[in-house]
Design an enzyme around this catalytic site. Sequence first.
Site, PDB file in Angstrom:
ATOM      1  N   HIS A  39       1.213   4.747  -2.498  1.00  0.00           N
ATOM      2  CA  HIS A  39       0.667   5.639  -3.649  1.00  0.00           C
ATOM      3  C   HIS A  39       2.032   6.294  -4.292  1.00  0.00           C
ATOM      4  O   HIS A  39       2.820   7.029  -3.606  1.00  0.00           O
ATOM      5  CB  HIS A  39      -0.336   6.539  -3.075  1.00  0.00           C
ATOM      6  CG  HIS A  39      -1.408   6.152  -2.507  1.00  0.00           C
ATOM      7  ND1 HIS A  39      -2.605   5.841  -3.329  1.00  0.00           N
ATOM      8  CD2 HIS A  39      -1.567   5.682  -1.359  1.00  0.00           C
ATOM      9  CE1 HIS A  39      -3.586   5.242  -2.488  1.00  0.00           C
ATOM     10  NE2 HIS A  39      -2.951   5.312  -1.520  1.00  0.00           N
ATOM     11  N   GLU A  64     -11.183   3.474   6.347  1.00  0.00           N
ATOM     12  CA  GLU A  64      -9.897   4.289   6.782  1.00  0.00           C
ATOM     13  C   GLU A  64     -10.713   5.379   7.566  1.00  0.00           C
ATOM     14  O   GLU A  64     -10.627   5.481   8.736  1.00  0.00           O
ATOM     15  CB  GLU A  64      -9.189   4.855   5.619  1.00  0.00           C
ATOM     16  CG  GLU A  64      -8.209   5.803   5.929  1.00  0.00           C
ATOM     17  CD  GLU A  64      -7.618   6.650   4.852  1.00  0.00           C
ATOM     18  OE1 GLU A  64      -8.207   6.669   3.652  1.00  0.00           O
ATOM     19  OE2 GLU A  64      -6.402   7.093   4.914  1.00  0.00           O
ATOM     20  N   HIS A 103       0.819  -1.111  -0.198  1.00  0.00           N
ATOM     21  CA  HIS A 103       0.188  -0.071  -0.001  1.00  0.00           C
ATOM     22  C   HIS A 103       0.824   1.348   0.093  1.00  0.00           C
ATOM     23  O   HIS A 103       1.336   1.642   1.089  1.00  0.00           O
ATOM     24  CB  HIS A 103      -0.874  -0.244   1.068  1.00  0.00           C
ATOM     25  CG  HIS A 103      -1.810   1.074   1.222  1.00  0.00           C
ATOM     26  ND1 HIS A 103      -3.084   0.934   1.987  1.00  0.00           N
ATOM     27  CD2 HIS A 103      -1.980   2.214   0.515  1.00  0.00           C
ATOM     28  CE1 HIS A 103      -3.848   2.263   1.892  1.00  0.00           C
ATOM     29  NE2 HIS A 103      -3.228   2.953   0.942  1.00  0.00           N
ATOM     30  N   ASP A 128       1.782   7.115   1.945  1.00  0.00           N
ATOM     31  CA  ASP A 128       2.183   8.340   1.228  1.00  0.00           C
ATOM     32  C   ASP A 128       3.332   8.728   2.219  1.00  0.00           C
ATOM     33  O   ASP A 128       3.357   9.828   2.626  1.00  0.00           O
ATOM     34  CB  ASP A 128       1.254   9.452   1.089  1.00  0.00           C
ATOM     35  CG  ASP A 128      -0.083   8.814   0.396  1.00  0.00           C
ATOM     36  OD1 ASP A 128      -0.042   8.712  -0.820  1.00  0.00           O
ATOM     37  OD2 ASP A 128      -0.888   8.480   0.984  1.00  0.00           O
TER      38      ASP A 128
HETATM   39  N1  ADE Z   1      -4.814   8.719  -1.686  1.00  0.00           N
HETATM   40  C1  ADE Z   1      -3.454   8.793  -1.323  1.00  0.00           C
HETATM   41  N2  ADE Z   1      -3.603   8.190  -0.062  1.00  0.00           N
HETATM   42  C2  ADE Z   1      -4.706   8.061   0.387  1.00  0.00           C
HETATM   43  C3  ADE Z   1      -5.526   7.625   1.481  1.00  0.00           C
HETATM   44  N3  ADE Z   1      -4.579   7.489   2.651  1.00  0.00           N
HETATM   45  N4  ADE Z   1      -6.813   7.221   1.455  1.00  0.00           N
HETATM   46  C4  ADE Z   1      -7.475   7.541   0.296  1.00  0.00           C
HETATM   47  N5  ADE Z   1      -6.782   8.093  -0.786  1.00  0.00           N
HETATM   48  C5  ADE Z   1      -5.474   8.359  -0.996  1.00  0.00           C
HETATM   49 ZN    ZN Z   2      -3.815   4.697   0.533  1.00  0.00          ZN
END
Ligand code: ADE
Ligand code: ZN
Length: 326
Positions: free
Chosen positions: A18, A199, A16, A278
């Site tokens: 991005h 989330e 996970h 991220d």
């Molecule tokens: N895009 C990048 N990080 C994200 C996250 N934590 N939740 C949803 N979309 C995302």
């Molecule tokens: Zn994410």
Amino acid sequence: DRLPALLEAMPKAELHIHIEGSLEPELMFRLAERNGVALPYPSVEALRAAYAFKDLQSFLDIYYAGASVLRTEQDFHDMAWAYLVKAAQEHVVRAEIFFDPQTHTARGVEMGTVVAGLSGALERARRELGVSCDLILCFLRHLSEEDAFQTLEQALPYRDRFIGVGLDSSERGHPPEKFARVFARCRELGLHLVAHAGEEGPPEYIRSALDVLHVERIDHGVRCVEDPALVRRLAEQRVPLTVCPLSNVKLCVFSRMEDHNLGQLLARGLVATVNSDDPAYFGGYLNQNFQACFEALPLDATHAWQLASHSFEASFADAADKRRWH
Ligand code: ADE
Ligand code: ZN
């Protein structure tokens, strides 16, 4: 205490991440200059100072603005290569990397440019770094299903360059059901399926990601604990959760790392994994995520081994590779 050294050195998979969230301020400024793009911050320090988020949306606003410096194939290559070098240093032997094409195609960047830049860097990492890696295309859930279908259409000429699709961006108010048809199409195409759920959104979104979208993994999923029957189901069916500890604290899903429920998830038999989400925005790559939650929570070497093992079990790597790592 040998735990930090173990966390650092153990081979692991990251499931996970991005890729646009790995764009460090220094590279962002370099690309802005290279492409003649103006950034709304005078310096790297000023930009970093703006990374104080109160929720998912306040992060996404800055994250999409940051991605505007990405224009050329070389830009996408440089960003992904920087992540993969870091991953290899951290003993990540397998990376499944999300990308958000709509963020780029909406600005007039061609799908082919995005995919060529990213997949070129991945090919180079397999060859030069020995990292096993693949791309997962994410649909932005704040946009329409029609837009997702168009994006899938634009990506199909590059079908062999990505292994699956995901669903990300603003969760609340955009339930999985909104993307039922496009996920059904992706399923027919033999793509792997994942979705962010639970989330910020409720446990019902985890249920519908499973029952309506038929996803194989849940990204985040930490709010499942609000629904004990759902937790039992996730454990029985061994549905992996790709948990992102530093992200959850930075986006105020938990107020402090000491309050994170990773330990509970493991204790309840869930196939939880640790991931960075991220890393350029949330204060750390994969090993810093491990260090931060092991410092704050009552987790030991057994849990470390379990998390690494889960990461391979949950991955979409070839069966032969999985047997080798597991
Ligand atoms: N895009 C990048 N990080 C994200 C996250 N934590 N939740 C949803 N979309 C995302
Ligand atoms: Zn994410």
